[in-house]
Design a protein around this motif. Structure first.
Motif, mmCIF file in Angstrom:
data_model
loop_
_atom_site.group_PDB
_atom_site.id
_atom_site.type_symbol
_atom_site.label_atom_id
_atom_site.label_comp_id
_atom_site.label_asym_id
_atom_site.label_seq_id
_atom_site.Cartn_x
_atom_site.Cartn_y
_atom_site.Cartn_z
ATOM 1 N N VAL A 54 58.619 79.691 60.889
ATOM 2 C CA VAL A 54 59.413 80.935 60.037
ATOM 3 C C VAL A 54 58.781 81.348 58.525
ATOM 4 O O VAL A 54 58.745 81.933 58.070
ATOM 5 C CB VAL A 54 60.811 80.856 60.229
ATOM 6 C CG1 VAL A 54 61.394 79.598 59.308
ATOM 7 C CG2 VAL A 54 61.785 82.132 59.702
ATOM 8 N N GLN A 55 58.507 80.016 58.058
ATOM 9 C CA GLN A 55 58.029 80.057 56.547
ATOM 10 C C GLN A 55 56.766 80.732 56.505
ATOM 11 O O GLN A 55 56.354 81.724 55.689
ATOM 12 C CB GLN A 55 57.809 78.731 55.853
ATOM 13 C CG GLN A 55 59.123 78.023 55.638
ATOM 14 C CD GLN A 55 59.215 76.609 55.084
ATOM 15 O OE1 GLN A 55 58.284 75.898 55.599
ATOM 16 N NE2 GLN A 55 60.054 76.190 54.343
ATOM 17 N N ARG B 264 57.338 84.502 57.381
ATOM 18 C CA ARG B 264 57.952 85.397 56.421
ATOM 19 C C ARG B 264 57.224 85.456 55.031
ATOM 20 O O ARG B 264 56.866 86.389 54.257
ATOM 21 C CB ARG B 264 59.184 84.792 56.038
ATOM 22 C CG ARG B 264 60.244 84.928 57.329
ATOM 23 C CD ARG B 264 61.873 84.644 56.957
ATOM 24 N NE ARG B 264 62.082 85.009 55.462
ATOM 25 C CZ ARG B 264 62.754 86.171 55.439
ATOM 26 N NH1 ARG B 264 63.043 87.059 56.412
ATOM 27 N NH2 ARG B 264 63.269 86.713 54.190
ATOM 28 N N ALA C 60 65.485 83.914 58.610
ATOM 29 C CA ALA C 60 65.882 82.320 58.499
ATOM 30 C C ALA C 60 67.292 82.209 57.967
ATOM 31 O O ALA C 60 67.630 82.774 56.836
ATOM 32 C CB ALA C 60 64.624 81.810 57.180
ATOM 33 N N ASN D 58 68.112 77.026 59.705
ATOM 34 C CA ASN D 58 66.951 76.207 59.707
ATOM 35 C C ASN D 58 67.204 74.808 60.204
ATOM 36 O O ASN D 58 66.772 73.853 59.889
ATOM 37 C CB ASN D 58 66.534 76.089 57.875
ATOM 38 C CG ASN D 58 65.697 77.315 57.310
ATOM 39 O OD1 ASN D 58 65.057 77.662 58.146
ATOM 40 N ND2 ASN D 58 66.164 77.462 56.240
ATOM 41 N N CYS E 70 65.818 83.366 63.694
ATOM 42 C CA CYS E 70 64.876 83.279 63.668
ATOM 43 C C CYS E 70 63.807 83.165 64.836
ATOM 44 O O CYS E 70 62.403 83.041 64.713
ATOM 45 C CB CYS E 70 64.156 81.916 62.960
ATOM 46 S SG CYS E 70 64.465 80.474 63.580
ATOM 47 N N CYS F 44 62.342 78.165 63.121
ATOM 48 C CA CYS F 44 62.453 77.312 62.110
ATOM 49 C C CYS F 44 62.324 75.722 62.678
ATOM 50 O O CYS F 44 62.402 74.946 61.732
ATOM 51 C CB CYS F 44 63.843 77.491 61.591
ATOM 52 S SG CYS F 44 65.051 76.933 62.833
#
Length: 203
Positions: free
Chosen positions: A75-76, A79, A89, A92, A99, A111
């Motif tokens: 997800v990081q 995004r 998100a 987490n 997510c 996540c």
């Protein structure tokens, strides 16, 4: 020391002093162990943050080559690196489903998946369902049946529903409920969400 204390072997005062020293010693030991654990965790994080990996994957039909830290979640990466912010998100912790993306045709909490584990895989995000500015039938059904309120969980809800329809084009409402159980709606719009997916399955 009094004769009475000699007979009993130890006074109450000495016993309490000894017990107090033991408690203090135990507290110091526990504190030192906790600090050691924290130090080890930080060392692991430092190692992870310095470890860089090359990955190659397909995102919404486009080939993507990138370098990521070992501890970067999917997800990081989606995004922050790809700027596809439709994927939300939230917790987490792999609890709410906001997510959710599709990985090799399976709904996945992004996540809870590392970007390096997505190497050589095909990813579809909420943006990948659209044809330019045109939303797809599932998104249209969510719009028509009011399958959203605040809208924050909607991308994850829609992606979970999309994964269901990929494997089962005509699910029953019971099957829809089961497939969507891992996606939470903080607004409580569940009846409309189920109706939205059921409507999309008719087309």
């Amino acid at each position: 020391m009094s004769n009475e204390e000699n007979k009993k072997g130890i006074s109450r005062r000495k016993f309490l002093k000894g017990t107090g020293a033991g408690v203090i010693g135990s507290s110091i030991l526990i504190s030192n162990l906790a600090k050691a654990d924290e130090k080890n965790e930080q060392l692991e994080k430092d190692v992870d943050s310095k470890s860089i990996h090359s990955i190659s994957l397909t995102v919404n039909g486009k080939k993507v080559n990138a370098k990521v830290k070992a501890n970067t979640t999917l997800v990081q990466f989606i995004r922050d690196e790809l700027k596809l912010t439709g994927t939300k998100a939230a917790c987490n912790e792999g609890q709410c489903g906001s997510c959710t993306v599709i990985v090799n045709n399976q709904a996945v909490y992004s996540c809870h998946m590392l970007a390096v584990d997505a190497n050589n895989k095909e990813i579809i995000t909420i943006e990948g369902l659209m044809n330019g500015e045109e939303i797809n039938p599932l998104q249209e059904a969510f719009k028509e049946k009011d399958g959203l309120q605040c809208g924050f969980c909607s991308p994850g809800q829609i992606m979970a529903a999309h994964a269901l329809l990929l494997r089962n084009k005509k699910p029953t409402k019971a099957e829809i409920k089961e497939a969507m159980a891992g996606n939470l709606c903080r607004c409580g719009a569940y009846p409309h969400i189920i109706e939205s997916v059921f409507e999309a399955a008719k087309n």
